[in-house]
Design a protein around this motif. Structure first.
Motif, PDB file in Angstrom:
ATOM      1  N   GLU A 152      12.526 -45.417  -0.715  1.00 39.13           N
ATOM      2  CA  GLU A 152      12.344 -46.679  -0.022  1.00 39.13           C
ATOM      3  C   GLU A 152      10.998 -46.803   0.688  1.00 39.13           C
ATOM      4  OE1 GLU A 152      14.610 -49.120   3.428  1.00 39.13           O
ATOM      5  OE2 GLU A 152      15.832 -48.185   1.890  1.00 39.13           O
ATOM      6  N   GLY A 153      10.476 -45.938   1.300  1.00 38.04           N
ATOM      7  CA  GLY A 153       9.226 -46.079   2.028  1.00 38.04           C
ATOM      8  C   GLY A 153       8.012 -45.716   1.184  1.00 38.04           C
ATOM      9  N   HIS A 154       8.216 -45.256  -0.020  1.00 39.95           N
ATOM     10  CA  HIS A 154       7.107 -44.770  -0.842  1.00 39.95           C
ATOM     11  C   HIS A 154       6.489 -45.838  -1.746  1.00 39.95           C
ATOM     12  CE1 HIS A 154       8.011 -40.820   0.595  1.00 39.95           C
ATOM     13  NE2 HIS A 154       9.245 -40.859   0.099  1.00 39.95           N
ATOM     14  N   PHE A 155       7.144 -46.959  -1.897  1.00 36.10           N
ATOM     15  CA  PHE A 155       6.564 -48.046  -2.694  1.00 36.10           C
ATOM     16  C   PHE A 155       5.522 -48.781  -1.870  1.00 36.10           C
ATOM     17  CE2 PHE A 155      10.900 -47.974  -4.704  1.00 36.10           C
ATOM     18  CZ  PHE A 155      10.480 -47.536  -5.953  1.00 36.10           C
ATOM     19  N   ASP A 156       4.629 -49.502  -2.501  1.00 35.70           N
ATOM     20  CA  ASP A 156       3.611 -50.317  -1.846  1.00 35.70           C
ATOM     21  C   ASP A 156       2.850 -49.544  -0.784  1.00 35.70           C
ATOM     22  OD1 ASP A 156       4.384 -52.466  -3.393  1.00 35.70           O
ATOM     23  OD2 ASP A 156       5.812 -53.200  -1.886  1.00 35.70           O
ATOM     24  N   SER A 157       2.468 -48.361  -1.116  1.00 36.25           N
ATOM     25  CA  SER A 157       1.733 -47.556  -0.150  1.00 36.25           C
ATOM     26  C   SER A 157       0.237 -47.825  -0.222  1.00 36.25           C
ATOM     27  CB  SER A 157       2.009 -46.073  -0.372  1.00 36.25           C
ATOM     28  OG  SER A 157       1.586 -45.700  -1.662  1.00 36.25           O
ATOM     29  N   GLU A 158      -0.232 -48.391  -1.278  1.00 33.43           N
ATOM     30  CA  GLU A 158      -1.654 -48.679  -1.442  1.00 33.43           C
ATOM     31  C   GLU A 158      -1.921 -50.124  -1.057  1.00 33.43           C
ATOM     32  OE1 GLU A 158      -4.113 -46.564  -2.637  1.00 33.43           O
ATOM     33  OE2 GLU A 158      -2.624 -44.944  -2.642  1.00 33.43           O
ATOM     34  N   GLU A 159      -3.066 -50.367  -0.433  1.00 35.54           N
ATOM     35  CA  GLU A 159      -3.463 -51.724  -0.110  1.00 35.54           C
ATOM     36  C   GLU A 159      -4.708 -52.065  -0.907  1.00 35.54           C
ATOM     37  OE1 GLU A 159      -3.576 -53.184   3.768  1.00 35.54           O
ATOM     38  OE2 GLU A 159      -1.908 -51.947   4.437  1.00 35.54           O
ATOM     39  N   PRO A 160      -4.836 -53.321  -1.348  1.00 33.89           N
ATOM     40  CA  PRO A 160      -6.026 -53.707  -2.109  1.00 33.89           C
ATOM     41  C   PRO A 160      -7.265 -53.690  -1.231  1.00 33.89           C
ATOM     42  CG  PRO A 160      -4.589 -55.591  -1.730  1.00 33.89           C
ATOM     43  CD  PRO A 160      -3.890 -54.404  -1.186  1.00 33.89           C
ATOM     44  N   ASN A 161      -8.437 -53.661  -1.901  1.00 38.94           N
ATOM     45  CA  ASN A 161      -9.711 -53.696  -1.180  1.00 38.94           C
ATOM     46  C   ASN A 161      -9.828 -54.998  -0.398  1.00 38.94           C
ATOM     47  OD1 ASN A 161     -10.356 -51.228  -2.262  1.00 38.94           O
ATOM     48  ND2 ASN A 161     -11.452 -52.111  -4.002  1.00 38.94           N
ATOM     49  N   LYS A 162     -10.765 -55.009   0.572  1.00 35.61           N
ATOM     50  CA  LYS A 162     -10.891 -56.150   1.470  1.00 35.61           C
ATOM     51  C   LYS A 162     -11.187 -57.458   0.729  1.00 35.61           C
ATOM     52  CE  LYS A 162     -12.172 -53.947   5.731  1.00 35.61           C
ATOM     53  NZ  LYS A 162     -13.122 -53.887   6.814  1.00 35.61           N
ATOM     54  N   ASN A 163     -12.078 -57.466  -0.228  1.00 31.68           N
ATOM     55  CA  ASN A 163     -12.492 -58.696  -0.904  1.00 31.68           C
ATOM     56  C   ASN A 163     -11.707 -58.927  -2.199  1.00 31.68           C
ATOM     57  OD1 ASN A 163     -14.400 -59.271   1.033  1.00 31.68           O
ATOM     58  ND2 ASN A 163     -15.937 -57.988   0.026  1.00 31.68           N
ATOM     59  N   HIS A 164     -10.577 -58.311  -2.300  1.00 34.47           N
ATOM     60  CA  HIS A 164      -9.796 -58.383  -3.533  1.00 34.47           C
ATOM     61  C   HIS A 164      -9.413 -59.829  -3.889  1.00 34.47           C
ATOM     62  CE1 HIS A 164      -6.846 -57.588  -6.613  1.00 34.47           C
ATOM     63  NE2 HIS A 164      -5.940 -58.270  -5.899  1.00 34.47           N
ATOM     64  N   GLU A 165      -8.934 -60.580  -2.939  1.00 35.02           N
ATOM     65  CA  GLU A 165      -8.477 -61.941  -3.226  1.00 35.02           C
ATOM     66  C   GLU A 165      -9.635 -62.826  -3.679  1.00 35.02           C
ATOM     67  OE1 GLU A 165      -6.137 -65.654  -1.075  1.00 35.02           O
ATOM     68  OE2 GLU A 165      -6.339 -63.758  -0.018  1.00 35.02           O
ATOM     69  N   ARG A 166     -10.785 -62.692  -3.020  1.00 34.77           N
ATOM     70  CA  ARG A 166     -11.949 -63.490  -3.392  1.00 34.77           C
ATOM     71  C   ARG A 166     -12.426 -63.130  -4.794  1.00 34.77           C
ATOM     72  NH1 ARG A 166     -17.268 -62.273  -2.400  1.00 34.77           N
ATOM     73  NH2 ARG A 166     -16.656 -60.781  -0.826  1.00 34.77           N
ATOM     74  N   ARG A 167     -12.479 -61.823  -5.120  1.00 33.37           N
ATOM     75  CA  ARG A 167     -12.903 -61.407  -6.466  1.00 33.37           C
ATOM     76  C   ARG A 167     -11.903 -61.889  -7.533  1.00 33.37           C
ATOM     77  NH1 ARG A 167     -12.670 -55.861  -6.821  1.00 33.37           N
ATOM     78  NH2 ARG A 167     -11.798 -55.693  -4.744  1.00 33.37           N
ATOM     79  N   PHE A 168     -10.638 -61.836  -7.194  1.00 38.37           N
ATOM     80  CA  PHE A 168      -9.604 -62.280  -8.133  1.00 38.37           C
ATOM     81  C   PHE A 168      -9.750 -63.771  -8.424  1.00 38.37           C
ATOM     82  CE2 PHE A 168      -5.364 -64.081  -8.875  1.00 38.37           C
ATOM     83  CZ  PHE A 168      -5.024 -63.394 -10.037  1.00 38.37           C
ATOM     84  N   LEU A 169      -9.932 -64.568  -7.379  1.00 35.48           N
ATOM     85  CA  LEU A 169     -10.086 -66.012  -7.554  1.00 35.48           C
ATOM     86  C   LEU A 169     -11.367 -66.348  -8.319  1.00 35.48           C
ATOM     87  CD1 LEU A 169      -8.836 -67.339  -4.088  1.00 35.48           C
ATOM     88  CD2 LEU A 169      -7.682 -67.519  -6.302  1.00 35.48           C
TER      89      LEU A 169
END
Length: 179
Positions: free
Chosen positions: A13-30
């Motif tokens: 349960e606590g081991h999923f979603d342990s990584e966070e995307p880089n700071k500008n991830h949303e801007r690069r994705f868009l």
């Protein structure tokens, strides 16, 4: 088995979603998404949709074919204007005459030239009579006497051609006997 799966998920349960995307991830994705959309729009603008034009062209061709077909039926002359059976009769006679004329043409030589010329003159006279019979047919409203005269005209033409071919055979035989 379902208990095993539940226990497995509770343990992890606590081991999923342990990584966070880089700071500008949303801007690069868009940005990437917008680039892909603009490329897709350019390619769709460059393509021309032929399907509506093909449908219109097919419709125009169909209409033209129908108009031409109706005009040919309306412009039918001679026996062909009376009925489909008479059209077949006319086709038979005209094809027979064409075959006989071809035979006559093949038999042409200096000795038979006058015979052939005389036959062609008689054919022209009968063709003029036939043209006159066509106008009589239109005026009389498909009178049976006119139809019989037209058939007789065709028969006379064939008879002239066949008699001429027989005369040419006789001339050829005489020529061979003299040699």
């Amino acid at each position: 088995m379902s208990d095993d799966l539940e226990n497995l998920f509770k343990d992890l349960e606590g081991h999923f979603d342990s990584e966070e995307p880089n700071k500008n991830h949303e801007r690069r994705f868009l940005t990437k998404l917008n680039e892909q959309n603009s490329i897709a729009q350019k390619t769709t603008k460059q393509r021309f949709n032929w399907k509506p034009l093909i449908g219109i062209a097919a419709s125009v061709i169909l209409i033209v074919a129908l108009v031409i077909g109706n005009n040919q039926e309306a412009n039918a002359t001679g026996l062909a204007s009376v009925s489909p059976e008479m059209a077949q009769t006319q086709d038979f006679f005209t094809s027979t005459i064409a075959v006989e004329l071809k035979k006559l043409e093949n038999a042409k030589n200096p000795e038979t030239k006058l015979l052939i010329q005389d036959a062609l003159n008689q054919m022209k006279r009968l063709e003029l009579e036939y043209d006159s019979l066509i106008s009589d047919l239109k005026q009389s409203g498909n009178d049976q006497r006119v139809i019989y005269a037209m058939i007789s005209n065709f028969q006379n033409r064939i008879e002239i051609l066949q008699n001429t071919l027989k005369q040419i055979e006789i001339v050829e035989q005489l020529k061979k006997q003299q040699q």
